[in-house]
Design an enzyme around this catalytic site. Structure first.
Site, PDB file in Angstrom:
ATOM      1  N   ASP A  44      -3.111  12.631  -6.947  1.00  0.00           N
ATOM      2  CA  ASP A  44      -2.464  13.291  -7.750  1.00  0.00           C
ATOM      3  C   ASP A  44      -3.427  13.782  -8.944  1.00  0.00           C
ATOM      4  O   ASP A  44      -3.039  14.669  -9.928  1.00  0.00           O
ATOM      5  CB  ASP A  44      -1.198  12.590  -8.453  1.00  0.00           C
ATOM      6  CG  ASP A  44      -1.490  11.501  -9.090  1.00  0.00           C
ATOM      7  OD1 ASP A  44      -2.881  11.095  -9.162  1.00  0.00           O
ATOM      8  OD2 ASP A  44      -0.858  10.791  -9.788  1.00  0.00           O
ATOM      9  N   SER A  45      -4.660  13.453  -8.684  1.00  0.00           N
ATOM     10  CA  SER A  45      -5.781  14.080  -9.502  1.00  0.00           C
ATOM     11  C   SER A  45      -5.817  15.662  -9.084  1.00  0.00           C
ATOM     12  O   SER A  45      -6.262  16.458 -10.005  1.00  0.00           O
ATOM     13  CB  SER A  45      -7.182  13.891  -9.084  1.00  0.00           C
ATOM     14  OG  SER A  45      -7.304  13.655  -7.471  1.00  0.00           O
ATOM     15  N   ASP A  83      -0.403  10.917  -2.329  1.00  0.00           N
ATOM     16  CA  ASP A  83      -0.296   9.965  -3.610  1.00  0.00           C
ATOM     17  C   ASP A  83       1.208  10.353  -4.164  1.00  0.00           C
ATOM     18  O   ASP A  83       1.423  11.325  -4.411  1.00  0.00           O
ATOM     19  CB  ASP A  83      -1.300  10.609  -4.524  1.00  0.00           C
ATOM     20  CG  ASP A  83      -1.779   9.573  -5.444  1.00  0.00           C
ATOM     21  OD1 ASP A  83      -1.406   8.432  -5.609  1.00  0.00           O
ATOM     22  OD2 ASP A  83      -2.659   9.931  -6.232  1.00  0.00           O
ATOM     23  N   LYS A 113       0.212   6.261  -1.151  1.00  0.00           N
ATOM     24  CA  LYS A 113      -0.555   5.529  -2.339  1.00  0.00           C
ATOM     25  C   LYS A 113       0.411   5.417  -3.654  1.00  0.00           C
ATOM     26  O   LYS A 113       1.140   6.358  -3.790  1.00  0.00           O
ATOM     27  CB  LYS A 113      -1.718   6.127  -2.684  1.00  0.00           C
ATOM     28  CG  LYS A 113      -2.405   5.240  -3.719  1.00  0.00           C
ATOM     29  CD  LYS A 113      -3.829   5.579  -3.898  1.00  0.00           C
ATOM     30  CE  LYS A 113      -4.327   6.740  -4.734  1.00  0.00           C
ATOM     31  NZ  LYS A 113      -3.741   6.879  -6.145  1.00  0.00           N
ATOM     32  N   GLU A 115       0.609   3.544  -7.648  1.00  0.00           N
ATOM     33  CA  GLU A 115      -0.115   2.728  -8.652  1.00  0.00           C
ATOM     34  C   GLU A 115       0.827   1.479  -9.251  1.00  0.00           C
ATOM     35  O   GLU A 115       2.077   1.720  -9.395  1.00  0.00           O
ATOM     36  CB  GLU A 115      -0.218   3.786  -9.766  1.00  0.00           C
ATOM     37  CG  GLU A 115      -1.467   4.918  -9.454  1.00  0.00           C
ATOM     38  CD  GLU A 115      -1.659   5.558 -10.774  1.00  0.00           C
ATOM     39  OE1 GLU A 115      -1.005   5.464 -11.873  1.00  0.00           O
ATOM     40  OE2 GLU A 115      -2.174   6.805 -10.430  1.00  0.00           O
ATOM     41  N   GLU A 182      -9.671   1.067  -9.720  1.00  0.00           N
ATOM     42  CA  GLU A 182     -10.313   1.893 -10.402  1.00  0.00           C
ATOM     43  C   GLU A 182     -10.809   1.406 -11.671  1.00  0.00           C
ATOM     44  O   GLU A 182     -10.155   0.712 -12.560  1.00  0.00           O
ATOM     45  CB  GLU A 182      -9.326   3.075 -10.607  1.00  0.00           C
ATOM     46  CG  GLU A 182      -9.902   4.251 -11.444  1.00  0.00           C
ATOM     47  CD  GLU A 182      -9.167   5.748 -11.471  1.00  0.00           C
ATOM     48  OE1 GLU A 182      -8.209   5.667 -10.717  1.00  0.00           O
ATOM     49  OE2 GLU A 182      -9.501   6.557 -12.104  1.00  0.00           O
TER      50      GLU A 182
END
Ligand code: KIV
Length: 275
Positions: A44-45, A83, A113, A115, A182
């Site tokens: 999602d960057s 993501d 993925k 978080e 991270e």
């Protein structure tokens, strides 16, 4: 043959370092895949490096699926991980399952993925039980930057280091096949890597992780707003592109582009007949 999550787990067992890069479109995914990367993350960057948002928070599920499809079309061998964007897996398990499934069914990804550590363990367990491989992401979780107070290194105090370790153990227990660490101090990332059976994939987490992930635009020097401390620029594509575009502009202005080589011929008598 595409890389599988078992191949990735096997790499840790054999002590083979795992490389992972982001990609967001067909052209880059194809190049990266052909270069032999085992895992491609449609991160999602995307929101920051491709869409120009200030954080990853505005990225929508539809945007992620659109880019995931493009990346999957460009790849033959890499494991493609989609993501899950902000608030698409938090509200309740049913929603998390539904949205994770969309990455596989509509996006064509092989894994997702998400978080979060302890607080996401139940969700990870349910998603994995449905047959959807999950990569967890702990430490600095960019979707929570407002809660974390910015893009800061995580796990520096005894309490936060212990929390991070608990997060790592919880996602492994829940069935994640790998975990991104991270912005975690190197000694803590080393300890987590030693404690876990699943691979740790670091970004700003030092050399002891089982693998490394980078944002492709950072390592290629394509994103010029800022260069994160954890990124190494292997080339400077922005400069190369600017020079090429500059040459193109000059040649168009001078008339030296296009030449015969870039043009199409025809029987000139047809033109004469039209005059
Ligand atoms: O979105 C992303 O690119 C990521 C990586 C930095 C791990 O989450």
């Amino acid at each position: 043959m595409r890389v599988t999550i078992n191949n990735i787990k096997g790499m840790k067992e054999r002590g083979e370092k795992i490389s992972m890069l982001t990609a967001y479109d067909y052209a880059f995914a194809k190049i990266i895949d052909e270069a032999g990367i085992p895992i491609i993350l449609v991160g999602d960057s995307l929101g920051m490096v491709m869409l120009g948002y200030e954080s990853t928070i505005p990225v929508t599920l539809e945007e992620m699926l659109h880019h995931t499809r493009a990346v999957v079309r460009g790849t033959k061998q890499a494991l493609v991980v989609g993501d899950m964007p902000f608030m698409t897996y938090h509200t309740n398990t049913a929603e998390a399952l539904h949205n994770a499934a969309r990455f596989l069914q509509e996006g064509g990804a092989q894994a997702v993925k998400l978080e979060g550590g302890v607080r996401m363990a139940d969700t990870i367990k349910k998603v994995v039980e449905c047959g959807i491989p999950v990569m967890a992401h702990i430490g600095l979780t960019p979707q929570s930057i407002h809660q974390l107070g910015g893009f800061k290194v995580q796990g520096k105090t005894p309490e936060s280091a212990s929390r991070l370790l608990q997060d790592a153990l919880a996602v492994e227990e829940a069935g994640a096949f790998a975990v991104v660490l991270e912005s975690v101090p190197t000694p803590l990332a080393r300890l987590v890597t030693e404690k876990l059976h699943i691979p740790t994939i670091g970004i700003g987490a030092g050399e002891w992780c089982d693998g490394q992930v980078q944002v492709v635009s950072d390592i290629l020097g394509l994103f010029t707003d800022f260069v994160p401390r954890h990124a190494k620029q292997y080339t400077h594509l922005a400069d190369i592109i600017k020079a090429a575009v500059g040459d193109y502009i000059s040649e168009v202005q001078s008339g030296s582009f296009p030449t015969v080589k870039q043009s199409y011929t025809m029987d000139e008598t047809i033109i004469e007949g039209l005059r």
